[in-house]
Scaffold this motif. Structure first.
Motif, PDB file in Angstrom:
ATOM      1  N   MET B 315      -9.194   1.656   4.529  1.00 15.05           N
ATOM      2  CA  MET B 315     -10.152   2.392   3.921  1.00 15.05           C
ATOM      3  C   MET B 315     -10.680   2.749   2.987  1.00 15.05           C
ATOM      4  SD  MET B 315     -10.480   3.964   7.666  1.00 15.05           S
ATOM      5  CE  MET B 315     -11.455   4.845   7.548  1.00 15.05           C
ATOM      6  N   GLU B 316     -11.978   2.477   2.827  1.00 13.27           N
ATOM      7  CA  GLU B 316     -12.263   3.072   1.108  1.00 13.27           C
ATOM      8  C   GLU B 316     -13.602   3.298   1.418  1.00 13.27           C
ATOM      9  OE1 GLU B 316     -11.804  -1.076  -0.764  1.00 13.27           O
ATOM     10  OE2 GLU B 316     -11.242  -1.869   0.740  1.00 13.27           O
ATOM     11  N   PHE B 317     -13.893   4.328   0.613  1.00 15.47           N
ATOM     12  CA  PHE B 317     -14.809   5.459   0.842  1.00 15.47           C
ATOM     13  C   PHE B 317     -16.102   5.438  -0.057  1.00 15.47           C
ATOM     14  CE2 PHE B 317     -13.307   9.052   4.093  1.00 15.47           C
ATOM     15  CZ  PHE B 317     -11.673   8.097   4.174  1.00 15.47           C
ATOM     16  N   GLY B 318     -15.859   3.532  -0.531  1.00 16.59           N
ATOM     17  CA  GLY B 318     -17.068   3.638  -1.823  1.00 16.59           C
ATOM     18  C   GLY B 318     -16.740   4.185  -3.348  1.00 16.59           C
ATOM     19  N   GLY B 319     -17.409   4.706  -3.996  1.00 16.09           N
ATOM     20  CA  GLY B 319     -17.659   5.440  -5.322  1.00 16.09           C
ATOM     21  C   GLY B 319     -18.815   4.510  -6.549  1.00 16.09           C
ATOM     22  N   GLU B 320     -18.535   5.066  -7.484  1.00 14.73           N
ATOM     23  CA  GLU B 320     -19.461   4.148  -8.178  1.00 14.73           C
ATOM     24  C   GLU B 320     -18.862   3.054  -9.252  1.00 14.73           C
ATOM     25  OE1 GLU B 320     -20.889   7.301 -10.874  1.00 14.73           O
ATOM     26  OE2 GLU B 320     -20.560   8.815  -9.305  1.00 14.73           O
ATOM     27  N   ALA B 321     -19.688   2.560  -9.173  1.00 17.15           N
ATOM     28  CA  ALA B 321     -18.512   1.115 -10.377  1.00 17.15           C
ATOM     29  C   ALA B 321     -20.813   0.274 -10.541  1.00 17.15           C
ATOM     30  CB  ALA B 321     -17.800   1.127  -8.814  1.00 17.15           C
ATOM     31  N   LEU B 322     -19.675  -0.757 -11.320  1.00 13.26           N
ATOM     32  CA  LEU B 322     -21.015  -2.194 -10.979  1.00 13.26           C
ATOM     33  C   LEU B 322     -20.927  -2.616 -10.073  1.00 13.26           C
ATOM     34  CD1 LEU B 322     -22.230  -2.373 -14.173  1.00 13.26           C
ATOM     35  CD2 LEU B 322     -21.126  -4.076 -14.832  1.00 13.26           C
ATOM     36  N   ASN B 323     -22.342  -2.654  -9.264  1.00 10.56           N
ATOM     37  CA  ASN B 323     -22.681  -3.682  -8.461  1.00 10.56           C
ATOM     38  C   ASN B 323     -22.219  -2.833  -7.137  1.00 10.56           C
ATOM     39  OD1 ASN B 323     -23.798  -5.362 -10.307  1.00 10.56           O
ATOM     40  ND2 ASN B 323     -22.040  -6.416 -10.521  1.00 10.56           N
ATOM     41  N   GLY B 324     -21.756  -1.580  -7.266  1.00 13.87           N
ATOM     42  CA  GLY B 324     -21.535  -1.056  -6.711  1.00 13.87           C
ATOM     43  C   GLY B 324     -20.263  -1.092  -5.889  1.00 13.87           C
ATOM     44  N   ASP B 325     -19.446   0.442  -4.921  1.00  9.01           N
ATOM     45  CA  ASP B 325     -17.848  -0.068  -5.030  1.00  9.01           C
ATOM     46  C   ASP B 325     -18.601   0.578  -3.468  1.00  9.01           C
ATOM     47  OD1 ASP B 325     -15.059  -0.088  -4.058  1.00  9.01           O
ATOM     48  OD2 ASP B 325     -15.122   2.484  -5.414  1.00  9.01           O
ATOM     49  N   PRO B 326     -17.967  -0.439  -3.221  1.00  4.85           N
ATOM     50  CA  PRO B 326     -18.790  -0.745  -1.023  1.00  4.85           C
ATOM     51  C   PRO B 326     -17.947   0.058   0.008  1.00  4.85           C
ATOM     52  CG  PRO B 326     -17.234  -2.472  -1.830  1.00  4.85           C
ATOM     53  CD  PRO B 326     -17.304  -2.050  -3.429  1.00  4.85           C
ATOM     54  N   ILE B 327     -18.253   0.674   0.159  1.00  5.53           N
ATOM     55  CA  ILE B 327     -17.094   1.381   1.790  1.00  5.53           C
ATOM     56  C   ILE B 327     -17.166   0.323   2.787  1.00  5.53           C
ATOM     57  CG2 ILE B 327     -18.018   2.554   3.660  1.00  5.53           C
ATOM     58  CD1 ILE B 327     -19.766   4.222   2.192  1.00  5.53           C
ATOM     59  N   ARG B 328     -15.326   0.363   2.954  1.00  2.00           N
ATOM     60  CA  ARG B 328     -14.962  -0.116   4.056  1.00  2.00           C
ATOM     61  C   ARG B 328     -13.567   0.649   5.214  1.00  2.00           C
ATOM     62  NH1 ARG B 328     -13.019  -3.910  -0.304  1.00  2.00           N
ATOM     63  NH2 ARG B 328     -14.255  -5.972  -0.086  1.00  2.00           N
ATOM     64  N   PHE B 329     -14.499   0.952   6.602  1.00  2.00           N
ATOM     65  CA  PHE B 329     -13.655   1.578   6.921  1.00  2.00           C
ATOM     66  C   PHE B 329     -13.651   0.444   8.317  1.00  2.00           C
ATOM     67  CE2 PHE B 329     -16.733   5.219   6.117  1.00  2.00           C
ATOM     68  CZ  PHE B 329     -16.181   5.843   5.130  1.00  2.00           C
ATOM     69  N   TYR B 330     -11.990  -0.343   8.110  1.00  2.00           N
ATOM     70  CA  TYR B 330     -11.640  -0.716   8.798  1.00  2.00           C
ATOM     71  C   TYR B 330     -10.738  -0.611  10.209  1.00  2.00           C
ATOM     72  CZ  TYR B 330     -13.197  -4.716   6.108  1.00  2.00           C
ATOM     73  OH  TYR B 330     -14.254  -5.844   5.551  1.00  2.00           O
ATOM     74  N   VAL B 331     -10.649   1.194   9.880  1.00  2.00           N
ATOM     75  CA  VAL B 331     -10.066   1.954  11.596  1.00  2.00           C
ATOM     76  C   VAL B 331     -10.508   2.378  12.043  1.00  2.00           C
ATOM     77  CG1 VAL B 331      -7.958   3.288  11.511  1.00  2.00           C
ATOM     78  CG2 VAL B 331      -7.064   1.744   9.852  1.00  2.00           C
TER      79      VAL B 331
END
Lengths: 95, 476
Positions: B315-331
């Motif tokens: 479960m990843e909520f994204g964020g700020e990063a070069l090329n984008g910090d992706p969101i992953r909601f796997y639950v």
């Protein structure tokens, strides 16, 4: 603007879709998105252009150009009876 | 003996013999003679049969007198017939008028007196209800509920704050949530690449389970599955998750991997409003442990997606990063879903694009939100802000949001900038929709309208107060 300038320089030597400047202070974050038809030589040439791209110098050129426009505008405004030429408009970036 | 000379002075009649002879016929023989005349005695007459010794009582006078005090007077006896006799009510079934409004029997308790049956004092003597009374199985107290349940309540039942459990065929929403951090049912920060799946207490600690005939409500403590590196949870796969009663032990189990990103292997059936496994299946609750879950006996509580590593989800909520910090909601939770959101922000200063072919924003597939959905029953929302600049009046920038695609714009989520020379544009593009079942992604996209000249797009332009994020929200 810097990005557009780099894009123009790179696209002059290789078919590209675009370029990216991740962080202008760190060229390792820069990227070229080639078109599929770009050859190896073109890719190398494009990369060389990017590697040689001096952001600070280009920004200085932009600042100088901007300043020249301002000076030109001020000059024209100080001579209300002077006729404006086509070159004047080009210098002001209007044309 | 010689006879004396008769002399009237010394001759005693009694000295005579033959005194019992009937020598004097002029007298009435009291023994054997029958009187033929009445005798008059002191002015009273005696009937001949009295004299004869055969007295008839009825012939006596004074019969109405109360001469025999040893007898009860007839008039003193109750005159109410009790056995049908009306002429002479006196019989063995005598009935007497009891004295009314009196207390002649002082040895007994009066009905009007206290019947409190206290344990001490004059009223002592408590009764045992179960032993003293008959008819105990009668339904005499209609104000009470019957344990058989055949009497309906007529008002609200106040439990006074007490629990109701072991209730059959009462199936509330289960109270837990699937999560990747123990005792943390709602994640609000990254729990990336986790190998243990938890079913944590959230709303309450009850879970309804079907036993093949009835629903029972069970109280549960946090359940979990340790999946680390197990090939049984293959990489890049979807798994449905169930709660199952394994002979009195509640288990969190997964079914078989989906047959594709968007197609279940084992179907679900809504039973009494609760999602369950349609057919008997193998439920896995540990790397090397499985249990057979009978049809409908697994309560479906959600779906997970494994990452590129087996036995791992995230479960990843994204964020700020070069090329984008992706969101992953796997639950994804089947019950008690909460609105979950995140932001994908690309911190690339700027980039250019000069093509009409739609591509991922900044040519990066991490400018994306990827998620799994067990049921397609609520909407997702995405809003993306784009900043850029055109360099010619002959071209414009186009942005959009793609559902599961990177090369075409969603018809309802696209927008084009004004074509102008050296014009900075700011666009906002939104998506509202139902992505579907299983694994999906929403991708920020871009293109040029004519590809006459490069369009410049901005990330953060190297400036602290500029950012062009894609924000996503959905129920998970």
């Amino acid at each position: 603007m810097i990005t557009a300038i780099l894009h123009a320089k790179v696209s002059a030597v290789a078919p590209i879709n675009g370029i990216a400047i991740g962080d202008k202070e760190t060229s390792l974050t820069w990227r070229i998105d080639f078109k599929p038809e770009a050859t190896v030589d073109q890719r190398l040439a494009a990369q060389a252009v990017m590697d040689a791209f001096d952001v600070a110098a280009e920004e200085q050129k932009l600042q100088d150009a901007e300043q020249a426009k301002k000076d030109k505008k001020a000059s024209l405004l100080s001579q209300p009876n002077k006729s404006v030429t086509v070159q004047d408009l080009i210098d002001l970036g209007i044309l | 003996m010689g006879l004396k000379s008769p002399s009237a002075s010394d001759f005693d009649h009694g000295d005579l013999s033959g005194l019992t002879d009937n020598d004097h016929t002029q007298y009435v023989n009291a023994v054997s003679d029958t009187a033929t005349v009445n005798l008059t005695l002191t002015g009273q007459s005696i009937s001949a049969d009295v004299i004869a010794g055969g007295t008839d009582h009825g012939g006596l006078g004074g019969l109405a007198d109360d001469d025999h005090t040893q007898y009860v007077l007839h008039t003193e006896v109750d005159d109410t017939p009790v056995d049908g006799v009306t002429t002479d009510p006196i019989s063995s079934n005598w009935a007497f008028d009891h004295e009314a409004a009196a207390d002649p029997h002082t040895g007994y308790r009066l009905e009007s007196a206290d019947h409190s049956h206290q344990s001490t004092g004059l009223q002592a003597g408590q009764l045992d209800h179960g032993a003293a009374l008959t008819g105990l199985t009668d339904d005499d107290h209609t104000q009470y509920l019957l344990v058989a349940g055949s009497r309906a309540m007529t008002g609200d039942l106040d439990m006074g704050g007490n629990d109701v459990f072991n209730v059959r065929n009462y199936y509330p929403d289960p109270g837990g949530r699937l999560t990747l951090t123990s005792a943390t049912p709602v994640l609000v920060a990254d729990a990336a690449d986790q190998t243990t799946l938890y079913y944590a207490l959230y709303k309450h600690d009850l879970v309804p389970l079907y036993d093949g005939t009835n629903w029972d409500v069970f109280r549960f403590t946090e359940l979990s599955i340790a999946m680390a590196a197990s090939a049984n949870w293959a990489a890049n796969s979807n798994f449905d998750v169930y709660v199952y009663n394994d002979g009195g032990t509640l288990r969190l189990v997964t079914g078989a991997a989906w047959t594709s990103d968007t197609a279940r292997n084992e179907s679900l059936t809504r039973l009494n409003g609760r999602w369950t496994n349609t057919a008997s299946m193998t439920g896995r609750y540990a790397a090397a442990s499985t249990v057979t879950v009978g049809a409908n006996q697994g309560l479906y509580v959600g779906t997970i997606r494994t990452t590129a590593s087996a036995g791992t989800t995230t479960m990843e909520f994204g964020g700020e990063a070069l090329n984008g910090d992706p969101i992953r909601f796997y639950v994804w939770n089947a019950y008690n879903r909460v609105l979950t959101g995140g932001v994908v922000a690309d911190t690339t200063d700027t980039w250019t694009y000069q093509s009409t072919t739609v591509r991922s924003k900044n040519n990066s597939t991490t400018n994306r939100a990827t998620f799994v959905r067990g049921l397609n029953e609520d909407a997702m929302t995405v809003d993306a802000i784009v900043r850029g600049a055109t360099s010619t009046a002959a071209d414009a920038g186009i942005v959009g949001i793609g559902l599961d695609v990177t090369n075409s714009l969603n018809t309802s989520a696209r927008i084009r900038s004004t074509a102008s020379v050296s014009t900075i544009f700011i666009l906002i593009v939104s998506y509202r929709g139902y992505p579907g079942l299983g694994l999906h992604f929403l991708q920020a996209l871009e293109a040029c309208a004519a590809a006459v000249a490069a369009v410049t797009f901005n990330g953060d332009v190297g400036v602290a107060d500029i950012l062009t994020p894609m924000a996503i929200a959905g129920m998970f």
